[in-house]
Design an enzyme around this catalytic site. Sequence first.
Site, PDB file in Angstrom:
ATOM      1  N   GLU A 313       5.665   4.747   2.215  1.00 47.58           N
ATOM      2  CA  GLU A 313       6.242   3.533   2.799  1.00 47.58           C
ATOM      3  C   GLU A 313       6.376   2.462   1.713  1.00 47.58           C
ATOM      4  OE1 GLU A 313       4.339   2.623   6.720  1.00 47.58           O
ATOM      5  OE2 GLU A 313       3.273   4.501   6.315  1.00 47.58           O
ATOM      6  N   GLU A 321      -1.065   2.352  -2.100  1.00 43.41           N
ATOM      7  CA  GLU A 321      -0.704   2.152  -0.701  1.00 43.41           C
ATOM      8  C   GLU A 321       0.680   2.702  -0.369  1.00 43.41           C
ATOM      9  OE1 GLU A 321      -2.644   1.196   1.744  1.00 43.41           O
ATOM     10  OE2 GLU A 321      -4.278   1.051   0.292  1.00 43.41           O
TER      11      GLU A 321
END
Length: 341
Positions: A313, A321
Amino acid sequence: MESPPCKAIFLVATTLRVLLQIPFISAIGINYGLNGDNLPAPPAVVGLYERCHIPSVRLFEPRPEVLQALRGKPLQVILGTRNEDIQSLATTLDAANSWVAANIVPYRSDVNFTYITVGNEAIPGAMSQYIAQAIANMYTALADAAITYIKVSTVVPGSSLSISYPPSAGAFTHEAAAVISSIAPILLNHGASLMLNVYPYFAYASDTNSMSLDYALLRPGAPLVGDQNLVYDNIFDAMVDAFYAALEKISEPGLTVVISESGWPTAGNEPITSPENARTYNRNLLNHVQEGRGTPRRPGQPLDVYFFAMFNEDLKQAGIEQHWGFFYPNMQPVYPFWQCS
């Protein structure tokens, strides 16, 4: 009580397992996050879950376009509330009724909801004081809608523990202990589990000198670690058992857990992060839970596991992340793992 057809099938299968004494197999799923500006449309994502034989999905918040795509599909669905909604859900029953009316009732006949999670990693934190009442109100709202098959819980992070090593010393922070003590009776009364986010990656990355990579990746033959009369061959079991020990310390040994998130990033902190390490960790964890061994502190106790995450993402913080996904946004695998048709 109104139940979707897939729920009725699940209940029949469960009854047959009990009658035939067939062991229960842990539920396996993947978290479906939406923090990306290049992700595929929800119908394509749901199709990918189906083609790759991934039976369950966890959603962090209600998205009508995602729920619409799940209509008529056999996927089991965990649906979360936003953390910013917790206080209102606790303060008035009307808010819980409105949430259920908007996000559950329209889909009740053809989406296979299994859990609602009130918040994600909100314990400890400013919203934690409201979680028990919010869960209670959610159960009341579901009952008012004649829905009794959906369970309600919350998701807690590793930071809810003040002590995590050795596992037998596991203990919640003062704040977390108070909140979870108020939540546990509600969960037990409804047969629900507490949901835990468990990340061996972070434990290893913060202390590479004291832990072997094999122990973190659940590789067979990793050095054994003793704790009282128990022996651990991987850090995942040790981390889960620290939660069990913490529950025992607040006099809630009967509360079961679900692993709502676990995974390993493929980039952002090389050489610890790599596609090979991610594949090894996730494959070994999948094999581990499917064997049904439980953990040393809870042998034979099945563990449902939701891997993190479906996609890389790009709107998340730069670094690791952005690199937890099994798939790129173009739906190509980051590394070989799922058997997709």
